[in-house]
Design a protein around this motif. Sequence first.
Motif, PDB file in Angstrom:
ATOM      1  N   HIS A  90     -24.232 -11.702 -44.440  1.00 41.80           N
ATOM      2  CA  HIS A  90     -24.242 -13.088 -44.898  1.00 41.80           C
ATOM      3  C   HIS A  90     -24.409 -14.094 -43.765  1.00 41.80           C
TER       4      HIS A  90
ATOM      5  N   ILE B 236     -31.543  -9.371 -46.921  1.00 36.84           N
ATOM      6  CA  ILE B 236     -31.929 -10.067 -48.141  1.00 36.84           C
ATOM      7  C   ILE B 236     -30.860 -11.037 -48.618  1.00 36.84           C
ATOM      8  N   ALA B 237     -29.620 -10.889 -48.138  1.00 37.52           N
ATOM      9  CA  ALA B 237     -28.531 -11.761 -48.581  1.00 37.52           C
ATOM     10  C   ALA B 237     -28.130 -12.778 -47.515  1.00 37.52           C
TER      11      ALA B 237
ATOM     12  N   GLU C  26     -27.338 -15.905 -45.531  1.00 35.58           N
ATOM     13  CA  GLU C  26     -27.131 -17.283 -45.956  1.00 35.58           C
ATOM     14  C   GLU C  26     -26.962 -18.247 -44.793  1.00 35.58           C
TER      15      GLU C  26
ATOM     16  N   CYS D 187     -36.811 -15.943 -44.878  1.00 35.43           N
ATOM     17  CA  CYS D 187     -35.393 -15.788 -45.249  1.00 35.43           C
ATOM     18  C   CYS D 187     -35.089 -16.787 -46.363  1.00 35.43           C
ATOM     19  N   THR D 188     -35.417 -16.432 -47.568  1.00 42.23           N
ATOM     20  CA  THR D 188     -35.415 -17.387 -48.684  1.00 42.23           C
ATOM     21  C   THR D 188     -34.031 -17.788 -49.172  1.00 42.23           C
ATOM     22  N   ARG D 189     -32.997 -17.049 -48.802  1.00 42.60           N
ATOM     23  CA  ARG D 189     -31.650 -17.379 -49.281  1.00 42.60           C
ATOM     24  C   ARG D 189     -30.815 -18.132 -48.247  1.00 42.60           C
ATOM     25  N   VAL D 190     -31.410 -18.458 -47.116  1.00 49.73           N
ATOM     26  CA  VAL D 190     -30.660 -19.146 -46.073  1.00 49.73           C
ATOM     27  C   VAL D 190     -30.216 -20.525 -46.558  1.00 49.73           C
ATOM     28  N   VAL D 191     -28.925 -20.813 -46.400  1.00 47.73           N
ATOM     29  CA  VAL D 191     -28.352 -22.104 -46.793  1.00 47.73           C
ATOM     30  C   VAL D 191     -28.239 -23.025 -45.596  1.00 47.73           C
TER      31      VAL D 191
END
Length: 212
Positions: free
Chosen positions: A153, A172-173, A175, A200-204
């Motif tokens: 994460h 893939i996870a 963040e 990295c499409t899920r990066v917050v």
Amino acid sequence: MHQALLVPEVLLEIFAYLSIISYTQTTSTQKLLAALARTCKIFHEPAMYLLWTEIHGLEPLLGCVTRLHPLIYHSGTWWDDSDEPWTKGVEPLSAHEAHQFLRHSSRIRTLNIKSEHPHLLSVIPAEACVFPRLKSLSLSTTYLNLFLPHMLHRCHLLSVDEGLQSFVTRCIALEHLCIYTPHDVHGTANELISDRIHWCTRVVTLSCPILD
């Protein structure tokens, strides 16, 4: 023994307070947890979970290798990054020693690595994912192929090279990503970071000085 102590979740809550107790006593949290792990079978797993959940450096894991233990804990002294490298002239781990090194790897959730001992781990195959439950990682890209679990994460990279490709295919996870780069980095490294990060499409949250 009270019946409540037979519930692992209850023991975890109780043992978690040891970090508070250690501030007022001379005994460290690690020593208290280690003592509890040796007390009885019921205490063992919850205490070991907390003892290994956050690790700083590879020395605690390498210290599980019988051959390396006296080198790391020389005369009761902990070797840190400021000391002369204890790994100088040390042979890489054998297949049997690799199992000793990975004895507690599944318990680790947070791992911070500043030291460089890649030659010691040459027996471990690339992309082995030796820390399957790791959630937070801070390291140089020297070890990326070994230490990137699919469910990571949070990651803090201390250097950048071609290993950054691993983020695209494995994390893939992911963040939260922080990449430390020198102010004078440019050219290939800059393009490499830009090209990889957008996958990295899920990066917050993202922190990288050379990126806008």
